[in-house]
Motif scaffolding. Structure first.
Motif, PDB file in Angstrom:
ATOM      1  N   ARG A  45      19.565  96.689  26.948  1.00 20.51           N
ATOM      2  CA  ARG A  45      18.598  97.007  25.904  1.00 20.51           C
ATOM      3  C   ARG A  45      17.228  96.488  26.330  1.00 20.51           C
ATOM      4  O   ARG A  45      17.116  95.365  26.821  1.00 20.51           O
ATOM      5  N   ILE A  46      16.193  97.305  26.144  1.00 20.59           N
ATOM      6  CA  ILE A  46      14.818  96.926  26.476  1.00 20.59           C
ATOM      7  C   ILE A  46      14.007  96.950  25.188  1.00 20.59           C
ATOM      8  O   ILE A  46      14.039  97.937  24.434  1.00 20.59           O
ATOM      9  N   GLU A  47      13.275  95.878  24.942  1.00 21.76           N
ATOM     10  CA  GLU A  47      12.441  95.790  23.752  1.00 21.76           C
ATOM     11  C   GLU A  47      11.018  95.397  24.133  1.00 21.76           C
ATOM     12  O   GLU A  47      10.816  94.441  24.886  1.00 21.76           O
ATOM     13  N   ASN A  48      10.057  96.149  23.609  1.00 28.80           N
ATOM     14  CA  ASN A  48       8.646  95.849  23.799  1.00 28.80           C
ATOM     15  C   ASN A  48       8.063  95.466  22.441  1.00 28.80           C
ATOM     16  O   ASN A  48       8.113  96.243  21.485  1.00 28.80           O
ATOM     17  N   THR A  49       7.498  94.266  22.332  1.00 20.64           N
ATOM     18  CA  THR A  49       6.983  93.742  21.072  1.00 20.64           C
ATOM     19  C   THR A  49       5.479  93.575  21.149  1.00 20.64           C
ATOM     20  O   THR A  49       4.967  92.958  22.094  1.00 20.64           O
ATOM     21  N   ASN A  50       4.777  94.127  20.167  1.00 19.39           N
ATOM     22  CA  ASN A  50       3.324  93.983  20.067  1.00 19.39           C
ATOM     23  C   ASN A  50       2.989  93.313  18.738  1.00 19.39           C
ATOM     24  O   ASN A  50       3.486  93.728  17.679  1.00 19.39           O
ATOM     25  N   LEU A  51       2.133  92.304  18.796  1.00 17.31           N
ATOM     26  CA  LEU A  51       1.799  91.513  17.617  1.00 17.31           C
ATOM     27  C   LEU A  51       0.298  91.517  17.375  1.00 17.31           C
ATOM     28  O   LEU A  51      -0.495  91.507  18.316  1.00 17.31           O
ATOM     29  N   ALA A  52      -0.082  91.504  16.083  1.00 16.64           N
ATOM     30  CA  ALA A  52      -1.482  91.342  15.689  1.00 16.64           C
ATOM     31  C   ALA A  52      -1.498  90.552  14.390  1.00 16.64           C
ATOM     32  O   ALA A  52      -0.897  90.963  13.394  1.00 16.64           O
ATOM     33  N   TYR A  53      -2.178  89.396  14.386  1.00 16.54           N
ATOM     34  CA  TYR A  53      -2.167  88.492  13.240  1.00 16.54           C
ATOM     35  C   TYR A  53      -3.577  88.080  12.862  1.00 16.54           C
ATOM     36  O   TYR A  53      -4.433  87.859  13.719  1.00 16.54           O
ATOM     37  N   THR A  54      -3.808  87.971  11.545  1.00 17.00           N
ATOM     38  CA  THR A  54      -5.024  87.392  11.002  1.00 17.00           C
ATOM     39  C   THR A  54      -4.633  86.385   9.935  1.00 17.00           C
ATOM     40  O   THR A  54      -3.833  86.697   9.044  1.00 17.00           O
ATOM     41  N   GLY A  55      -5.167  85.168  10.009  1.00 13.69           N
ATOM     42  CA  GLY A  55      -4.827  84.120   9.055  1.00 13.69           C
ATOM     43  C   GLY A  55      -6.047  83.583   8.323  1.00 13.69           C
ATOM     44  O   GLY A  55      -7.085  84.237   8.235  1.00 13.69           O
ATOM     45  N   ARG A  56      -5.915  82.379   7.803  1.00 12.30           N
ATOM     46  CA  ARG A  56      -6.970  81.730   7.030  1.00 12.30           C
ATOM     47  C   ARG A  56      -7.159  80.288   7.525  1.00 12.30           C
ATOM     48  O   ARG A  56      -6.222  79.653   8.002  1.00 12.30           O
ATOM     49  N   THR A  57      -8.394  79.821   7.393  1.00 12.33           N
ATOM     50  CA  THR A  57      -8.669  78.394   7.556  1.00 12.33           C
ATOM     51  C   THR A  57      -8.975  77.838   6.172  1.00 12.33           C
ATOM     52  O   THR A  57      -9.636  78.495   5.353  1.00 12.33           O
ATOM     53  N   ARG A 114      -8.699  88.185  14.542  1.00 12.23           N
ATOM     54  CA  ARG A 114      -7.402  88.785  14.815  1.00 12.23           C
ATOM     55  C   ARG A 114      -6.882  88.318  16.178  1.00 12.23           C
ATOM     56  O   ARG A 114      -7.598  88.374  17.187  1.00 12.23           O
ATOM     57  N   GLN A 115      -5.660  87.847  16.211  1.00 13.73           N
ATOM     58  CA  GLN A 115      -5.014  87.405  17.444  1.00 13.73           C
ATOM     59  C   GLN A 115      -3.932  88.410  17.832  1.00 13.73           C
ATOM     60  O   GLN A 115      -3.171  88.871  16.990  1.00 13.73           O
ATOM     61  N   ARG A 116      -3.871  88.736  19.119  1.00 14.86           N
ATOM     62  CA  ARG A 116      -2.909  89.730  19.609  1.00 14.86           C
ATOM     63  C   ARG A 116      -2.034  89.127  20.698  1.00 14.86           C
ATOM     64  O   ARG A 116      -2.451  88.231  21.434  1.00 14.86           O
ATOM     65  N   ASN A 117      -0.819  89.664  20.780  1.00 11.32           N
ATOM     66  CA  ASN A 117       0.115  89.222  21.805  1.00 11.32           C
ATOM     67  C   ASN A 117       1.143  90.330  22.018  1.00 11.32           C
ATOM     68  O   ASN A 117       1.368  91.158  21.129  1.00 11.32           O
ATOM     69  N   SER A 118       1.759  90.359  23.190  1.00  8.27           N
ATOM     70  CA  SER A 118       2.794  91.354  23.480  1.00  8.27           C
ATOM     71  C   SER A 118       3.718  90.813  24.564  1.00  8.27           C
ATOM     72  O   SER A 118       3.313  89.978  25.384  1.00  8.27           O
ATOM     73  N   TYR A 119       4.952  91.285  24.561  1.00  3.34           N
ATOM     74  CA  TYR A 119       5.912  90.878  25.593  1.00  3.34           C
ATOM     75  C   TYR A 119       7.047  91.893  25.648  1.00  3.34           C
ATOM     76  O   TYR A 119       7.306  92.638  24.689  1.00  3.34           O
TER      77      TYR A 119
END
Length: 457
Positions: A151-163, A176-181
């Motif tokens: 099984r192959i999985e590609n994950t893409n993330l995009a997050y925005t939070g608060r201070t 906005r913070q981004r990440n992928s793997y």
């Protein structure tokens, strides 16, 4: 006379009681009543004014009365048995009719205000997982079966939070913070049917566990009054595991089985909250700093046993009685530990992994009647890691016992009466720091009893 009058009054109203069992020795009953200020209740014997109603209710309950918008609001106070000591009374409550009738959107009565602390808990997240797999099944011999796949999985993330600054009560939005793997997850499973009743299974799999959403949020929460700071970590990697399992299962001719297995797991990038003291962040030194972190790798080796069977093999009349039990022992060791000041520390157990877990259940099932008593045990384990072993937080061992019973009857319309009692041993929620004698938190919830009826059409 008052008792007779109250009985007539009670028959003319729809009370909505709530019954809460606090232990087997006492319980409390609360309800709310809402009456118009100028009401009168007429019976064949007398007329009840609102003053008489107040007098009658005060005779039976600890109540407080007030008028709001021409409505008599009754507030009922908890009794002395609600808390362990009379010093901890819970106070009074407004009735649900009063609070439900409040026009909160009327600007002439209420002013709306955004609560910054609640706003700070909001975040925006987008997680996109694209996956595909191939699978191959083969029957090598009449008794040996093979299943393999990738099984192959590609994950893409995009997050925005608060201070959030608690003392300044100011909230800001983060960038906005981004990440992928990408993860490749192979698997291989083999089953050997020794005979119709005895099976041997072996497997190799690679699995992953993604971080919690709340851990990935790029948030900063500052409490200057306590000099504490909590930060999210959008750079967290998923935890991956290489798993080897070998098990043997024997199925009884009657209902039941006995099973034994051994397993090994190679875990990479496990996640745990890091807690540091006197930590410097952006030029300020904080007494307590908390952030989730990929803390290192770990090896787990364990055995598991399970047994399930009814007692019909002893005597046919005992077929309605049975037992189910499991036990697991896990030995874990951390490698490449990377907390600042504790690099490559040896002898650490993996956080969140108790060494001993056990479950047992005794049941009775016959003619729609089901009775079950269950017991669960887990030994203590590391829950949060600090800058040294002195600051490590442990979740203490637990012993839970529950009981439940139900009776079901009917064919087209099935009716079930049920009752259950949880936490019969009054197991506390307890954390300790470093050693068992340093209690950090202990909460007792008592026994919870629930009963009711269900009807299925």
């Amino acid at each position: 006379a008052i008792t007779q009058q109250f009985s007539k009054l009670r028959s003319m109203f729809c009370f909505f009681p709530s019954i809460t069992f606090e232990s087997f020795s006492n319980f409390r009953i609360t309800f709310a009543v809402c009456l118009t200020a100028h009401c009168q209740i007429h019976t064949n014997f007398c007329t009840f004014t609102h003053e008489m109603i107040v007098q009658i209710l005060n005779h039976f309950f600890i109540t407080t009365f007030c008028y709001a918008d021409n409505v008599l609001v009754c507030k009922f106070q908890s009794n002395k048995h609600f808390m362990p000591n009379s010093k901890y009374q819970t106070g009074i409550y407004a009735s649900k009719e009063y609070t439900g009738a409040l026009d909160l959107n009327n600007p002439a009565l209420f002013e709306k205000e955004q609560v910054q602390e609640e706003l700070a808990g909001n975040f925006e997240a987008r997680e996109t997982v694209s996956s595909g797999y191939v699978r191959f099944d083969s029957k090598i011999t009449d008794r040996i079966e093979l299943m393999s796949g990738l099984r192959i999985e590609n994950t893409n993330l995009a997050y925005t939070g608060r201070t959030y600054d608690a003392d300044e009560d100011i909230t800001g939005k983060t960038e906005r913070q981004r990440n992928s793997y990408i993860n490749f997850l192979p698997s291989l499973l083999v089953k050997w049917n020794v005979n119709d009743d005895f099976k041997v299974r072996g497997s190799f799999t690679q699995t992953l566990s993604r971080p919690k959403y709340s851990a990935l949020v790029p948030s900063v929460n500052i409490k200057r009054s306590d000099n504490e700071i909590t930060i999210g970590n959008p750079e967290l990697k998923p935890t991956t595991s290489y798993n080897f399992d070998l098990s043997a299962d024997y199925y009884f001719r009657s209902i039941g089985l006995v099973s034994a297995g051994i397993f090994y797991k190679k875990i990479d990038d496990f996640i745990v909250d890091q807690v540091s003291t006197n930590y410097e962040y952006q030029g300020n030194v904080y007494t307590r700093f908390t952030q989730p972190k990929n803390a290192g790798n770990a090896n787990l080796l364990g055995v598991e046993l399970s047994y399930q069977r009814d007692f019909g093999f002893i005597a046919p009349a005992l077929k309605c009685i049975g037992f189910y039990g499991t036990y697991t022992y896990t030995h874990s060791r951390v490698e490449d530990f990377n907390f600042e000041g504790r690099e490559n520390e040896e002898g650490l157990s993996m956080p969140g992994s108790p060494a001993h877990t056990a479950n047992a259940s005794l049941y009775f099932e016959k003619a729609g009647l089901n009775i079950r008593v269950s017991y669960n045990f887990a030994s203590d384990f590391i829950d949060e890691m600090g800058e040294s072993t002195f600051y490590d937080r442990y979740y203490d061992k637990v012993n839970y016992m529950d009981a439940n019973a139900s009776y079901t009857f009917g064919k087209k319309i099935k009716t079930t009466f049920y009752a259950e009692a949880n936490n019969l041993l009054n197991q506390p929620l307890r954390y300790y720091q470093g050693t068992k004698d340093r209690t950090m938190q202990a909460e007792y919830y008592g026994v919870k009893v629930n009963a009711g009826v269900k009807i299925n059409f």
